[in-house]
Design a protein around this motif. Structure first.
Motif, PDB file in Angstrom:
ATOM      1  N   UNK A   1      53.036  21.078 -15.435  1.00 32.22           N
ATOM      2  CA  UNK A   1      53.583  21.683 -14.219  1.00 32.22           C
ATOM      3  C   UNK A   1      53.411  20.750 -13.025  1.00 32.22           C
TER       4      UNK A   1
ATOM      5  N   UNK B   1      53.449  17.497 -13.172  1.00 27.41           N
ATOM      6  CA  UNK B   1      54.445  16.430 -13.269  1.00 27.41           C
ATOM      7  C   UNK B   1      55.847  16.947 -12.925  1.00 27.41           C
ATOM      8  N   UNK B   2      55.990  18.271 -12.897  1.00 28.14           N
ATOM      9  CA  UNK B   2      57.299  18.838 -12.565  1.00 28.14           C
ATOM     10  C   UNK B   2      57.371  19.284 -11.114  1.00 28.14           C
ATOM     11  N   UNK B   3      56.412  18.823 -10.276  1.00 27.44           N
ATOM     12  CA  UNK B   3      56.345  19.387  -8.919  1.00 27.44           C
ATOM     13  C   UNK B   3      57.564  19.026  -8.080  1.00 27.44           C
TER      14      UNK B   3
ATOM     15  N   UNK C   1      61.393  18.903  -7.564  1.00 29.05           N
ATOM     16  CA  UNK C   1      62.601  19.440  -8.181  1.00 29.05           C
ATOM     17  C   UNK C   1      63.576  18.311  -8.525  1.00 29.05           C
ATOM     18  N   UNK C   2      64.187  18.399  -9.727  1.00 28.20           N
ATOM     19  CA  UNK C   2      65.144  17.354 -10.112  1.00 28.20           C
ATOM     20  C   UNK C   2      66.530  17.689  -9.584  1.00 28.20           C
ATOM     21  N   UNK C   3      66.721  18.933  -9.215  1.00 25.91           N
ATOM     22  CA  UNK C   3      68.043  19.329  -8.745  1.00 25.91           C
ATOM     23  C   UNK C   3      67.945  20.718  -8.171  1.00 25.91           C
ATOM     24  N   UNK C   4      69.032  21.240  -7.684  1.00 24.79           N
ATOM     25  CA  UNK C   4      68.968  22.555  -7.039  1.00 24.79           C
ATOM     26  C   UNK C   4      68.872  23.716  -8.039  1.00 24.79           C
ATOM     27  N   UNK C   5      69.121  23.477  -9.341  1.00 28.22           N
ATOM     28  CA  UNK C   5      69.057  24.582 -10.296  1.00 28.22           C
ATOM     29  C   UNK C   5      70.259  25.496 -10.163  1.00 28.22           C
ATOM     30  N   UNK C   6      70.076  26.761 -10.520  1.00 25.01           N
ATOM     31  CA  UNK C   6      71.196  27.690 -10.538  1.00 25.01           C
ATOM     32  C   UNK C   6      71.359  28.397  -9.190  1.00 25.01           C
ATOM     33  N   UNK C   7      70.309  28.308  -8.343  1.00 26.20           N
ATOM     34  CA  UNK C   7      70.305  29.094  -7.102  1.00 26.20           C
ATOM     35  C   UNK C   7      71.575  28.925  -6.251  1.00 26.20           C
TER      36      UNK C   7
END
Lengths: 93, 489, 300
Positions: free
Chosen positions: C106, C108-110, C112-118
């Motif tokens: 988690x 290493x995922x801090x 965001x790689x992109x905006x996601x679905x939001x």
């Protein structure tokens, strides 16, 4: 990244460890049910942290996922408790 | 879009509602009709996939990643057909098998289980798969508990706990994948997970969770009791379909999401656990006194073979031989199908013998070959497929796996494939041997309803056909399989 | 930030105390406290819908189920643990490594790689028939999940009914409780109705409303209403499945009009969602009550 992400993701990770340990080490049904509910809620909290990773409005998709998860959790909890109760009834016969 | 799809999905669920609300003869008939319509729709959908390839249906009209998509490729189609076929056989069998007050409780749960199985094979969204798997679990646990005695209830509770632990590990993995890629759609995720540290952690969690639900050795501890103590029709569905549902999801994750060559070490770990499962499960099956426990331990063993697909496939790709990888893939899929048909036949046979002789102890089966020759013949044919002898679906599957293992010089897998067949023949023939013994006095038997015999017979015919005409399912295994290695497409 | 840290720390503390408590009642009590703290955390995370669901279902009703069970669990075996020291060390190491793997992954995922679905949800919100994003996801964009989730409740109910549990002995009449029920049930009913209505444009919706109505039912059960006695009646059974059945019929029905499965015509989306939520709320409330009755909490 938001600070909230780090706090709640870390809390979620730690809760996963606690709950997994409690689930594995205890033998009593009620204890194990408590532990899996905690494990589930920890996974949900991770989703919640992920929804808050971007600044601005939170991502509603993880929120919907968690609501679904909560309902699934109570369904399986209730079934487990009913099974335990029925086993009790059989034992008393 | 296929017009049959709504019926395929809705049929069993509607049947469950109807059989819950109307327990009389009309309700029963209507629910059978609805469920049969779903099976026919599965056939129609399959024909569409054969004609025009992969079918995609955007639920609620949005499409991924905002909405959820259904995606039917060759593998999904075969699983849907398998579900339809086995469910029809189980339904027919159950109508004759179940007695008294278990009946009205059985039908709603059973139809729900059928409907839930369909959804797993249709849906192409990793969170939706979680909900579908939970739906299966709760219906399967409820079905297992229908036996009602104390041991069966404890087995159901243990089954529920194990399954939920597996689901939660899976769910955590899904959270991490969503955090990394920002979509939940399987097709969109394909190739985008990369080989970062976090994707490894996510895939490990998913794999561990699904291995628990699939009962891969040593996470199989819950299976023998649950599968053997459930009522026979439920046992058949559990061993034939329910463990395959989670294995199917695992296949999707390994071959659609991750690069199969990049985690060969993990693949060999799964393969090694599979080998242990084959040996342990087969030996245990040979030692059991009760018929249904023999069949249940045999499931532990046969699940082991399924996990050979990971190292054999990855090894072939690493060697640059995609035709070998194809053999592994085809072998694994045919094994899923053949085992499902053989195992459901065996559990139904066990149920039939239990009802004929009033016992499922192997030692009580003396004289059974004379008194119930057809039932025992069905056991023999299913056994031939489990051992891997021709002509049967099991033979084709094991042959493919064996060929690719020999070509890649994985001698350990070759040895276990051969040894496993030998051990399977021990537990299959042990039962037959007992049935040919002459008892001091012929056992008194009760006649079983014709519907039970018909369903067993139908399953064995399918099993033999798979061995005689393997080309048909073999072709389908490759339709629209989005494997990262382009040449397999 | 300080508040979040304090909240996280108290979450961990209550969870730990609840998981390792030696008394069942204490364990359940702490679990409910943990659930309420969790609801606060959800509120801090700007997820009021989840906060309501967690407080009502996760802490409230689950707590009520567990509370009943805890009364039967007060035997010595409650604090039994795996005895073998080897195994215990192995499990502790396993839990530790699991925590580290999850936490590190988690961390290493801090970023965001992109905006996601939001952003997609916001872009399509106006076409969904409701104004509140979470409701639009639950009842329109990902309505399939919600349909199956109501299915999960139905299956749990089927499985529990199939267990054919013995009925609890009737409770004694308690005038205080009866008075409380007369006041609380209408209040809970009104609040549930409000939450259901609110769901279309602000936090709320079928599950939260169902939980409140479920709580009203639990009060009725406490006052002596025997739910399991009614479980064979067709009317009761119809209420149990009407939510799932209606949702399924609408979802399949629209596909015969040339739409995809579960695709609502844009002009009718709002009213379709309202009606589905209304019947779903009824079924959810009835099912939650059945789950409560079956857990043995009603037994005196």
């Amino acid at each position: 990244m938001t600070a909230q992400y780090s706090v709640y993701a870390l809390a979620g990770g730690l809760l996963v460890g606690f709950a997994f340990h409690a689930l594995a080490i205890h033998t009593h049904v009620l204890k194990r049910i408590l532990a899996w509910n905690t494990l589930g809620s920890a996974a949900f909290l991770v989703f919640g942290a992920i929804a808050r990773r971007n600044t601005g409005a939170p991502d509603p998709v993880p929120h919907a996922i968690v609501i679904t998860g909560i309902v699934v959790a109570i369904s399986s909890t209730a079934l487990a408790l009913a099974l335990a109760r029925r086993i009790d009834e059989e034992n008393k016969k | 879009m296929s017009g049959a799809l709504p019926i395929l999905i809705g049929g069993p669920f509607a049947a469950a509602m109807v059989s819950f609300l109307f327990t009389g003869a009309i309700g029963r008939a209507l629910s059978v009709l609805l469920a049969t319509a779903s099976a026919v729709a599965a056939l129609a959908t399959s024909i569409e996939v054969m004609r025009s390839g992969v079918q995609i249906h955007a639920l609620a009209g949005w499409g991924a990643p905002l909405g959820i998509e259904l995606r039917i490729d060759g593998l999904a189609m075969l699983m849907l057909l398998l579900t339809a076929g086995i469910s029809l056989a189980v339904t027919t069998f159950a109508a004759g098998y179940l007695k008294g007050d278990a009946q009205p409780h059985f039908w709603p749960l059973w139809y729900f289980l059928w409907g839930a199985l369909n959804t797993v094979f249709l849906v192409s969204d990793i969170f939706s798969l979680y909900v579908c798997l939970e739906l299966i679990t709760l219906a399967a646990v409820g079905g297992t508990a229908l036996s009602g005695d104390r041991i069966a209830l404890s087995a159901s509770l243990r089954y529920l706990m194990s399954a939920i632990m597996g689901s939660l590990a899976y769910l955590l993995g899904v959270a991490m994948i969503y955090a990394q890629v920002g979509t939940l759609d399987l097709t969109q995720l394909s190739g985008r997970l990369g080989s970062s540290w976090s994707s490894g952690a996510a895939l490990s969690l998913v794999t561990a969770g699904l291995a628990m639900k699939t009962a891969l050795f040593p996470l199989h501890f819950w299976l023998p009791a649950a599968h053997s103590l459930a009522p026979a029709p439920i046992s058949a569905a559990l061993s034939a379909m329910v463990v395959k549902a989670s294995f199917y999801v695992l296949l999707r994750f390994w071959f659609q999401l991750s690069e199969p060559t990049s985690n060969q070490l993990a693949a060999h770990l799964l393969g090694a656990l599979g080998m242990a499962a084959v040996l342990w499960g087969s030996v245990q099956a040979a030692l059991q006194e009760r018929l249904k426990l023999v069949v249940a331990y045999s499931t532990v063993a046969q699940i082991g073979y399924l996990f050979f697909i990971f190292p054999l496939f990855g090894g072939a790709l690493a060697a640059g031989r995609s035709e070998w990888a194809q053999e592994a893939w085809k072998g694994g899929i045919i094994l899923i199908l053949a085992h499902a048909v053989a195992k459901s036949a065996m559990f139904l046979v066990s149920g039939a013998l239990l009802q004929t002789f009033g016992s499922d102890r192997i030692s009580d089966l003396k004289g059974a070959a004379v008194r119930a020759p057809l039932t025992l013949a069905a056991w023999g044919i299913a056994g031939i497929s489990l051992i891997g002898l021709p002509p049967s679906g099991g033979f084709i599957a094991k042959w493919l796996l064996l060929t690719t293992a020999i070509r890649q010089e994985y001698w350990l897998y070759v040895a276990v494939l051969l040894l496993g067949g030998l051990l399977a023949s021990v537990y299959v023939f042990r039962v037959l041997w007992h049935s040919f013994l002459t008892p001091e006095e012929m056992p008194s038997v009760s006649r079983i309803p014709g519907s039970m015999s018909i369903s067993i017979l139908a399953l064995t015919v399918v099993l033999l056909l798979m061995g005689l005409r393997p080309a048909i399912p073999l072709e389908f295994t490759l339709i629209g399989i989005p494997l990262p290695a382009g040449d397999l497409r | 930030m300080v508040l979040d840290l304090l909240l996280a720390a108290s979450l961990l503390l209550t969870a730990w105390r609840s998981l390792y408590a030696n008394d069942p009642l204490q364990a359940v009590g702490l679990f409910v406290a943990y659930g309420l703290l969790l609801a606060l955390a959800w509120a801090r995370l700007d997820a009021l819908d989840v906060a309501l669901a967690e407080a009502g279902i996760g802490a409230g009703l689950t707590g009520a189920l567990l509370l009943g069970a805890s009364r039967h669990a007060a035997d010595r075996s409650f604090s039994d643990r795996i005895a073998s020291p080897m195994m215990r060390a192995f499990l502790a190491a396993g839990a530790l490594s699991l925590t580290s793997i999850v936490a590190l992954a988690l961390w290493s995922l801090r970023k965001p790689r992109g905006p996601g679905i939001a952003p997609l949800v916001s872009a399509k919100l106006s076409e969904s028939g409701v104004k509140h994003p979470v409701t639009s996801v639950l009842l329109n964009f990902r309505s399939w999940d919600t349909l199956l989730e109501i299915g999960v409740l139905v299956v749990a109910a089927f499985s529990i009914l199939a267990l054919r549990l013995a009925r609890s002995p009737p409770r004694k009449y308690d005038p205080m409780l009866a008075a409380l029920v007369r006041v609380m049930v209408p209040i809970l009913g009104v609040c549930g109705g409000y939450l259901l209505w609110a769901g279309s444009h602000r936090p709320g919706g079928a599950f939260q409303a169902g939980a409140l109505l479920g709580a009203a039912g639990v009060l009725l059960q406490l006052a002596g209403y025997d739910l399991l006695a009614d479980s064979a009646r067709r009317g009761f059974r119809a209420l149990l499945v009407v939510g799932f059945g209606t949702f399924l019929c609408v979802g399949i029905g629209v596909s015969t009009l040339g739409h995809q499965i579960l695709e609502y015509p844009p002009t009718q989306a709002g009213s379709l969602i309202f009606w589905i939520e209304l019947v779903a709320t009824i079924s959810i409330a009835v099912t939650l009550n059945l789950l409560y009755a079956a857990s043995g909490s009603g037994a005196t």
